[in-house]
Write an enzyme that holds these catalytic residues in place. Structure first.
Site, PDB file in Angstrom:
ATOM      1  N   THR A 207       9.776   5.722 -11.581  1.00  0.00           N
ATOM      2  CA  THR A 207      10.877   4.698 -11.485  1.00  0.00           C
ATOM      3  C   THR A 207      11.928   4.353 -12.461  1.00  0.00           C
ATOM      4  OG1 THR A 207       8.501   3.721 -10.168  1.00  0.00           O
ATOM      5  CG2 THR A 207      10.848   2.996 -10.288  1.00  0.00           C
TER       6      THR A 207
ATOM      7  N   GLY B 258       6.158   3.390  -2.016  1.00  0.00           N
ATOM      8  CA  GLY B 258       5.217   2.717  -3.254  1.00  0.00           C
ATOM      9  C   GLY B 258       5.873   1.486  -3.135  1.00  0.00           C
TER      10      GLY B 258
END
Length: 307
Positions: A174, A204
Site C-alpha cells: 500500500t 481491504g
C-alpha cells in the site's frame, strides 16, 4: 510548523531480499514522493495538496503496489482502491475497484469534493473519472513483469498474496501520506492495488475511512499491512480515539495499536501518523516498511528496515 510522512508498504522486507541496486531504486522512489509533498508544504500549500502530490508520485512509480505498479487480480486485471480525508472538516472521499484511472488518489479527492458521497466502487468510480476528464490508461499501462510473475506464482499456489515479502503468504503493499500544513490543517491519503490474485472484488482497509485512513483536527493516519486485521481493529480511527479520549501522545497511541492490539490479533503491518503539533510517528510490527518523513527545517529521513 509543517510536516509530512509517507509509506510504500510494510511486510517481511529482509535486507537480503533486495540487491543494493533495488534498495537504491526504492529509496529514490520514496525520496521523490517525499519531495513532491514537502515542496507543496514549503510553499505554503495545503496538507491535502501535499498528500495527494506524494501519493500520486508513488502511484506513478512501478515499484509500489498502487496505480502503475498495482498487482494483478486472479482474473488478470487491476482493481485500484484509494481514500483521502481532511482533518479540519472531516470530509472524506474514496474509491474501490477502479480499473482505468491513472491516479486513484486524485479520483478519491474528486469523490470528496465533487459528489455528495464518500465511497464509490467499480464501474461508477471510473465513470466519474471519465466525466471529469481525469487521465485514464489502457490495461498495458498497469502491466509490470514483476507483478505478472507474482500472479503466476500465486495461481500455482492457489493462494491470494499481499506484497513485499519472500514468503508469498505474508506480503503487504500500500502507499500513503499524512501531512500537517502551515495553517494547522491535517490530511491523510492511502492508495493500493490490493492483493495479488484476489477474487470476488475483495476490498481491504485502504479505502475504508477509519480502518486504513483517518484525519481529524488532532491527527492524521495512513495504514499498511494485513487489511482484514486493520478493518476489524478500525485501526486508523483507534489511534485517533486513544489520542482524543485517553489523552495519549500520538506516538504512544500508535504504539498501542500497532505493537499491542494488532500483534495480539496476529495482524502484521504499520502506519504513519502526524499530529497538530507536527509530531511524526511511523511504527510497524513487520520486518520492514518503506517509509520517509520530513519536518520543517529538518533533513529528510528515508528508511526501509528496522533501525
Amino acid at each position: 510548523m509543517y510536516a509530512i510522512a509517507i509509506h510504500g508498504g510494510a511486510g517481511t522486507i529482509a535486507r537480503a531480499s533486495l540487491t543494493p541496486e533495488q534498495e537504491a531504486e526504492y529509496r529514490q522512489g520514496l525520496e521523490a514522493a517525499l519531495d513532491a509533498g514537502y515542496e507543496v508544504l514549503q510553499k505554503g500549500g495545503a496538507a491535502l495538496d501535499a498528500v495527494e502530490a506524494a501519493v500520486r508520485s508513488l502511484e506513478d512509480c512501478p515499484l509500489f503496489n498502487a496505480g502503475r505498479g498495482a498487482v494483478f487480480t486472479h482474473d488478470g486485471h487491476h482493481e485500484l482502491d484509494a481514500a483521502v480525508m481532511t482533518g479540519h472538516n472531516r470530509l472524506a472521499g474514496a474509491i474501490a475497484g477502479a480499473r482505468e484511472v491513472q491516479n486513484p488518489i486524485t479520483l478519491a479527492r474528486l469523490v470528496m469534493e465533487k459528489t455528495d458521497h464518500v465511497l464509490l466502487g467499480y464501474p461508477g468510480a471510473d465513470d466519474l473519472a471519465r466525466e471529469h476528464g481525469l487521465p485514464l490508461q489502457p490495461v498495458e499501462y498497469f502491466f509490470t513483469q514483476k507483478r505478472y510473475d507474482q500472479l503466476q506464482d500465486a495461481l500455482k499456489s492457489g493462494k491470494s498474496q499481499l506484497d513485499h515479502a519472500p514468503d508469498p503468504h505474508r506480503k503487504k503493499g500500500t502507499v500513503g501520506a499524512v501531512a500537517l500544513d502551515s495553517q494547522g490543517h491535517l490530511a491523510a491519503a492511502t492508495s493500493t492495488g490490493g492483493m495479488t490474485a484476489k477474487k470476488y472484488s475483495r476490498i481491504g482497509d485502504s479505502p475504508l475511512i477509519g480502518a486504513g485512513t483517518w484525519a481529524d483536527e488532532r491527527c492524521a493516519i495512513s495504514c499498511t499491512g494485513d487489511g482484514e486485521y486493520f478493518i476489524r481493529a478500525v485501526a486508523a480511527y483507534d489511534v485517533a480515539c486513544l489520542v482524543e479520549y485517553k489523552g495519549l501522545s500520538l506516538e504512544e497511541a500508535a504504539r498501542v495499536v500497532v505493537q499491542e492490539k494488532l500483534v495480539a490479533a496476529k495482524g502484521e503491518g504499520g502506519l504513519i501518523a502526524v499530529d497538530a503539533e507536527g509530531n511524526l510517528t511511523l511504527p510497524f510490527n513487520s520486518e520492514g516498511m518503506y517509509r520517509a518523513s520530513r519536518r520543517e527545517g529538518e533533513e529528510p529521513v528515508v528508511a526501509i528496515y528496522k533501525e
